[in-house]
Design a protein around this motif. Structure first.
Motif, PDB file in Angstrom:
ATOM      1  N   ALA A  83       0.828  -1.207   0.000  1.00 28.78           N
ATOM      2  CA  ALA A  83       0.000   0.000   0.000  1.00 28.78           C
ATOM      3  C   ALA A  83       0.860   1.254   0.000  1.00 28.78           C
ATOM      4  CB  ALA A  83      -0.897   0.008   1.242  1.00 28.78           C
ATOM      5  N   THR A  84       0.227   2.330  -0.400  1.00 26.66           N
ATOM      6  CA  THR A  84       0.789   3.672  -0.215  1.00 26.66           C
ATOM      7  C   THR A  84      -0.311   4.540   0.385  1.00 26.66           C
ATOM      8  OG1 THR A  84       0.168   4.310  -2.476  1.00 26.66           O
ATOM      9  CG2 THR A  84       2.444   3.551  -2.133  1.00 26.66           C
ATOM     10  N   THR A  85       0.120   5.569   1.093  1.00 31.06           N
ATOM     11  CA  THR A  85      -0.848   6.494   1.687  1.00 31.06           C
ATOM     12  C   THR A  85      -0.381   7.922   1.552  1.00 31.06           C
ATOM     13  OG1 THR A  85      -2.234   6.896   3.633  1.00 31.06           O
ATOM     14  CG2 THR A  85       0.098   6.578   4.046  1.00 31.06           C
ATOM     15  N   THR A  86      -1.346   8.817   1.579  1.00 24.67           N
ATOM     16  CA  THR A  86      -1.110  10.254   1.714  1.00 24.67           C
ATOM     17  C   THR A  86      -1.893  10.696   2.933  1.00 24.67           C
ATOM     18  OG1 THR A  86      -0.954  10.499  -0.696  1.00 24.67           O
ATOM     19  CG2 THR A  86      -1.323  12.509   0.599  1.00 24.67           C
ATOM     20  N   CYS A  87      -1.208  11.382   3.832  1.00 24.18           N
ATOM     21  CA  CYS A  87      -1.838  11.850   5.068  1.00 24.18           C
ATOM     22  C   CYS A  87      -1.767  13.365   5.167  1.00 24.18           C
ATOM     23  CB  CYS A  87      -1.128  11.248   6.284  1.00 24.18           C
ATOM     24  SG  CYS A  87      -1.259   9.459   6.403  1.00 24.18           S
ATOM     25  N   LEU A  88      -2.811  13.954   5.714  1.00 31.04           N
ATOM     26  CA  LEU A  88      -2.837  15.373   6.034  1.00 31.04           C
ATOM     27  C   LEU A  88      -2.191  15.548   7.407  1.00 31.04           C
ATOM     28  CD1 LEU A  88      -3.851  18.285   5.465  1.00 31.04           C
ATOM     29  CD2 LEU A  88      -5.958  17.635   6.685  1.00 31.04           C
TER      30      LEU A  88
END
Length: 177
Positions: free
Chosen positions: A167-172
């Motif tokens: 997986a990959t993620t983008t977080c605020l």
């Protein structure tokens, strides 16, 4: 099972037992607790039993077992309780385990007073899991964390090193209120 895989499996089970022995009951930390320490200190506090473990870990039966800045590992053993109607582990188990690992990897890089939330996660399921899979680990590693956005990648593997998902993620990233 090879001798090497059996040795890794025994190490994993011993580490899980060690962490579970000192973990606090599931719960939610207070905002004051979150704001008082850096992200990595908070996560290590969970591992040491200083803060409650997230309730989702109890529901899904996984826990954090390792942590350092930029890298977090969760471990769980999928079982029949995680099955979909087709008789294999539901994709939500994969996603929840990976979301925890990659999100906490981002959290591990945050200074005191900062928080995060997942904006996007992309999960690729590449091998089925079932109740005979045994323990798996989701390792999350930071790609980059800035003032407003953090990214991380992760993968689920078993004791033999077989990859089940990545997986990959983008977080605020934001100041805690």
């Amino acid at each position: 099972m090879s001798i090497e895989t059996e040795a890794v499996l025994q190490q994993w089970l011993a580490r899980e037992a060690e962490v579970r022995a000192r973990m606090a009951e599931p719960g939610v930390a207070t905002l004051d607790q979150l704001k008082a320490v850096s992200g990595i200190d908070f996560l290590l506090g969970i591992l040491n039993g200083d803060y409650p473990v997230a309730p989702i870990g109890k529901t899904m039966d996984f826990i954090p077992v390792e942590g350092e800045p930029g890298r977090i590992v969760f471990q769980g053993t999928p079982g029949v309780q995680h099955y979909n109607p087709l008789g294999s582990v539901h994709g939500g188990y994969f996603c929840t385990l990976l979301d925890s690992a990659v999100g906490c990897a981002v959290q591990s890089m945050l200074p005191k007073g900062m928080g995060y939330t997942t904006l996007e996660i992309k999960v690729n399921l590449i091998r089925a899991m079932n109740s005979k899979t045994g323990p798996v680990r989701a390792e999350g590693k930071v790609i980059q964390v800035g003032r407003q956005v953090g990214t991380a990648e992760g993968r689920i593997v078993d004791a033999a090193g077989r990859i089940y998902a990545h997986a990959t993620t983008t977080c605020l990233v934001f100041p805690l209120p």
